[in-house]
Scaffold this motif. Structure first.
Motif, short mmCIF file in Angstrom:
data_model
loop_
_atom_site.label_atom_id
_atom_site.label_comp_id
_atom_site.label_asym_id
_atom_site.label_seq_id
_atom_site.Cartn_x
_atom_site.Cartn_y
_atom_site.Cartn_z
N ARG A 65 0.93 -1.06 -0.13
CA ARG A 65 -0.05 -0.09 0.11
C ARG A 65 0.94 1.30 0.16
NH1 ARG A 65 -2.11 -3.69 3.52
NH2 ARG A 65 -0.85 -2.41 5.25
N HIS A 71 0.36 -2.31 -6.84
CA HIS A 71 0.59 -1.73 -5.50
C HIS A 71 -0.85 -0.96 -5.45
CE1 HIS A 71 4.53 -3.28 -5.22
NE2 HIS A 71 5.10 -2.61 -6.01
N GLU A 72 -1.33 -1.14 -4.10
CA GLU A 72 -2.62 -0.27 -3.95
C GLU A 72 -2.30 1.36 -3.49
OE1 GLU A 72 -6.04 -0.30 -0.39
OE2 GLU A 72 -5.31 -2.10 -0.95
N THR A 73 -2.57 1.93 -4.49
CA THR A 73 -1.92 3.42 -4.44
C THR A 73 -2.98 4.56 -4.09
OG1 THR A 73 -0.35 2.59 -6.03
CG2 THR A 73 -0.65 5.12 -5.76
N THR A 74 -2.57 5.39 -3.19
CA THR A 74 -3.51 6.37 -2.72
C THR A 74 -2.55 7.78 -3.13
OG1 THR A 74 -4.87 5.32 -1.39
CG2 THR A 74 -4.81 8.02 -1.04
N ALA A 92 1.03 1.97 -9.15
CA ALA A 92 -0.36 0.87 -9.68
C ALA A 92 -0.08 0.04 -10.55
CB ALA A 92 -1.53 2.03 -9.99
N GLN A 93 0.71 0.26 -11.69
CA GLN A 93 0.77 -0.82 -12.60
C GLN A 93 1.67 -1.93 -12.28
OE1 GLN A 93 2.80 1.67 -15.59
NE2 GLN A 93 0.85 2.92 -16.35
N GLY A 129 -8.03 3.28 -10.88
CA GLY A 129 -7.58 2.18 -9.97
C GLY A 129 -6.94 3.01 -8.85
N ILE A 130 -6.50 3.94 -9.12
CA ILE A 130 -6.10 4.90 -7.80
C ILE A 130 -6.81 5.67 -6.97
CG2 ILE A 130 -4.01 6.66 -7.40
CD1 ILE A 130 -2.93 5.60 -10.24
N ALA A 169 2.32 7.72 -9.16
CA ALA A 169 1.18 6.96 -8.54
C ALA A 169 0.73 5.77 -9.64
CB ALA A 169 0.03 7.71 -8.39
N ARG A 170 0.68 6.30 -10.78
CA ARG A 170 0.40 5.33 -12.21
C ARG A 170 1.50 4.26 -11.87
NH1 ARG A 170 -1.35 10.12 -14.44
NH2 ARG A 170 0.53 10.63 -15.35
#
Length: 641
Positions: free
Chosen positions: A2, A31-34, A27-28, A49-50, A23-24
């Motif tokens: 995360r 990983h769970e990204t905020t 996520a690619q 997905g972010i 972030a992209r």
């Protein structure tokens, strides 16, 4: 894992754009990204997905970064700052991140120090404590007061695990704008430049002049000078892209003053495509703009933003000029005449090939963060290398020399993955043999290898095509085709590889899938080959006149399962067993142990293990042989049938 990324952009959108690219990239990789944004209320595109969290926005006007304003231009009240801190802590609680990335802070954003330190202090109380990283661009604004520099250094040392510098030191090292303390130097990791859109740019027919100025109104003087210069240069079409920060009245005035061969319009999402079509770009020298210019290879005139004693863009522009990549017009000298002269000078010069600059910063940032996180005991149990250490001790006691060589298969071009492979090779002081596929070779690979002192090429079949019948193990040179056909194909492969790669090629045949019929192997010397490399220990009964065999033995990939990293304990045990076989004579002790990798399919778990293995070999002082040494006469099989 995360991941929580926190950014506040106060002037323009460059910081948010870079943070969104990171972030992209996270996520690619699954990983769970905020992404938390505290600047203007603008959600970047491509965040599917972010999770995106918008704090109550703050901004500044011009270069007064000490006065925070709300979206209406009124000074920010303490209630808004308190609300931001509450929402930031809620995001921390909701995500419970394994990795936190703060953009620019603590090297900048001092006006928001309470906000960032509230986040960091709370994060440090979590169990397990997340990895805390700082993300900074290539050039910083160094404080004028020494005590503020020391304050930053202390915050880094006390709270951060690493500093990700999104730049390339051959353009500008961090030391050029920030006094790097020796205490934090080990925490600094150059990632290369972060490209918000790393997709390939098609080469277009170049025609016309493109003017751009970022998202703020600070570029109005540049737009006005460009329109005046266009009235002097009428033999090319001009296109001027106006940022959204320019008011409608100013936009209308620019539109009215433009001559017929000048198109004035708002900034467009296809900026990269327009660059690829341009003869020349006129722009400021912001981070993202320079990445666009380096990616497209277009000639450029840079007018760096310098208001309020800003030096970032000027330093970047000056460095690009030194490298022959741009002409510059200082902001203080900006006039239609000076801009016209710079445009004509740039157009008169033939464009230079761009230097090798790392533009893969987003993916490299993820790889660095993953490697650091995996090394933390809370997230990853350290590998136990004691079996290899004990085997090496036995080898020393028995007078058995242990050497290692490295072969990597399937190279065809200079790619970001190859760049990472060769970077690891250089850092480990290890030579590397690239088994290349001749049929698919691109010119970029030969150009790259000419600049690498310890990298050599081997011949990896012809086209890596499987000719085995369905249901049988894959092979390109197995017992499924006429020997004469395969021998001719092998000879053709050697000739083509030699034409493309020159002296970097060693006449070594590496059959795809490590399989070749014995009849073909007998023909290899007459086809011009001097050596063969497959997988598993070579046999002392191997006897082909004029042909040396040096194989590989350790492969970190779980090919028949996850296709990610095999069980590290199994890989380590395999390496220890390969050492022991040489001690007891079950394998030829003169054959170096070969590591086999496939850079094009590595995920970051595989990369991390390879980096750890190289570090361990260096620690144990195990010789890492150059390929030309591995295939020298001294490694010939001593016992022949």
């Amino acid at each position: 894992m995360r991941v929580l990324i926190v950014v506040t952009h106060l002037l323009g959108a460059g910081h948010l754009t870079r943070a969104a690219a990171l972030a992209r990239a996270f996520a690619q990789e699954g990983h769970e990204t905020t992404l938390v944004s505290g600047g203007g209320p603008s959600r970047p595109t491509g965040l599917d997905g972010i999770a995106f969290v918008q704090l109550p926005p703050v901004r500044t006007i011009g270069t007064d970064f000490r006065t925070l304003l709300d979206e209406d231009g009124a000074p920010v009240h303490n209630f808004r700052l308190a609300e931001r801190r509450i929402l930031l802590l809620q995001a921390l609680k909701a995500t419970r991140p394994d990795i936190i990335v703060t953009e620019l802070f603590p090297f900048g954003r001092r006006v928001l120090v309470d906000e960032f330190m509230t986040l960091i202090n709370e994060a440090r109380r979590l169990s397990p404590r997340p990895l805390i990283l700082c993300s900074i661009r290539d050039i910083l604004a160094s404080p004028s007061k020494p005590e503020r520099i020391e304050e930053t250094q202390v915050r880094v040392l006390e709270n951060y695990d690493a500093v990700l510098v999104h730049g390339d030191p051959q353009i500008v090292p961090l030391e050029a704008t920030w006094p790097v303390d020796e205490r934090i130097r080990p925490l600094i990791h150059y990632t290369g430049y972060v490209d918000e859109n790393p997709e390939h740019i098609p080469q277009e027919t170049r025609n016309g002049i493109l003017v751009s100025g970022g998202s703020s109104a600070a570029s109005l003087p540049l737009y006005r000078a460009a329109i005046a210069a266009a009235k002097e240069i009428t033999d090319k079409p001009w296109r001027i892209l106006i940022g959204r920060g320019v008011t409608e009245s100013d936009f209308a005035a620019l539109l009215d003053s433009a001559p017929a061969h000048v198109t004035v319009e708002r900034a467009r999402p296809d900026f990269r495509t327009l660059l690829a079509q341009a003869d020349l770009s006129i722009s400021q020298a912001g981070y993202n703009t320079v990445v666009d210019l380096l990616r497209s290879g277009v000639r450029s005139v840079l007018v760096p933003f310098e208001a309020g004693h800003e030096t970032e863009q000027r330093l970047r522009a000056e460095r690009l000029k030194v490298l022959g990549l741009a002409e510059t017009v200082p902001e203080a000298d900006l006039s239609p005449q000076h801009l016209t002269e710079a445009v004509r000078l740039s157009l008169s010069r033939a464009p230079l090939p761009p230097p090798r600059i790392n533009l893969d910063g987003a993916r490299q940032s993820v790889a660095i963060a993953e490697s650091l996180a995996l090394a933390r005991p809370a997230l990853h149990r350290p590998n136990d290398w004691s079996a290899v250490e004990q085997a090496l001790a036995r080898a020393r006691d028995r007078g058995c020399p242990i050497r290692v060589w490295w072969r990597d298969d399937d190279a065809v071009a200079d790619t970001p993955q190859l760049d990472r492979l060769l970077s690891l090779s250089r850092r480990s002081k290890a030579g590397i043999a690239l088994a290349v596929i001749p049929h698919s070779l691109e010119a970029s690979l030969g150009k790259r290898l000419r600049n690498e002192k310890a990298a050599f090429a081997l011949v990896h079949g012809w086209s890596h095509a499987n000719h085995a019948p369905e249901g049988q193990k894959k092979a390109e040179f197995g017992a499924h085709r006429p020997i004469a056909t395969m021998a001719a194909e092998a000879e053709q492969a050697l000739q083509r590889a030699r034409e493309k790669l020159g002296d970097t090629l060693l006449p070594v045949f590496v059959p795809p899938w490590n399989r070749a019929s014995p009849e073909l192997i007998q023909h290899l010397p007459s086809s011009g080959f001097r050596a063969l490399s497959t997988f598993n220990d070579r046999k002392a009964t191997f006897a082909v006149e004029g042909l040396l065999q040096v194989n590989t033995h350790i492969d970190p990939i779980d090919w028949h399962g996850t296709r990610s990293l095999a069980d590290p304990a199994f890989i380590i045990a395999s390496l220890a067993a390969a050492i022991d076989r040489r001690i007891i004579g079950a394998a030829d002790r003169e054959e170096p142990i070969g590591l086999l990798t496939h850079h094009l399919v590595h995920d970051n778990l595989i990369w991390s293990f390879c980096e750890e293995l190289m570090m361990q070999l260096g620690h144990w002082e195990v010789p890492l042989m150059r390929p030309d040494q591995a295939f020298s006469d001294r490694n010939r099989i001593t016992t022949l049938a």
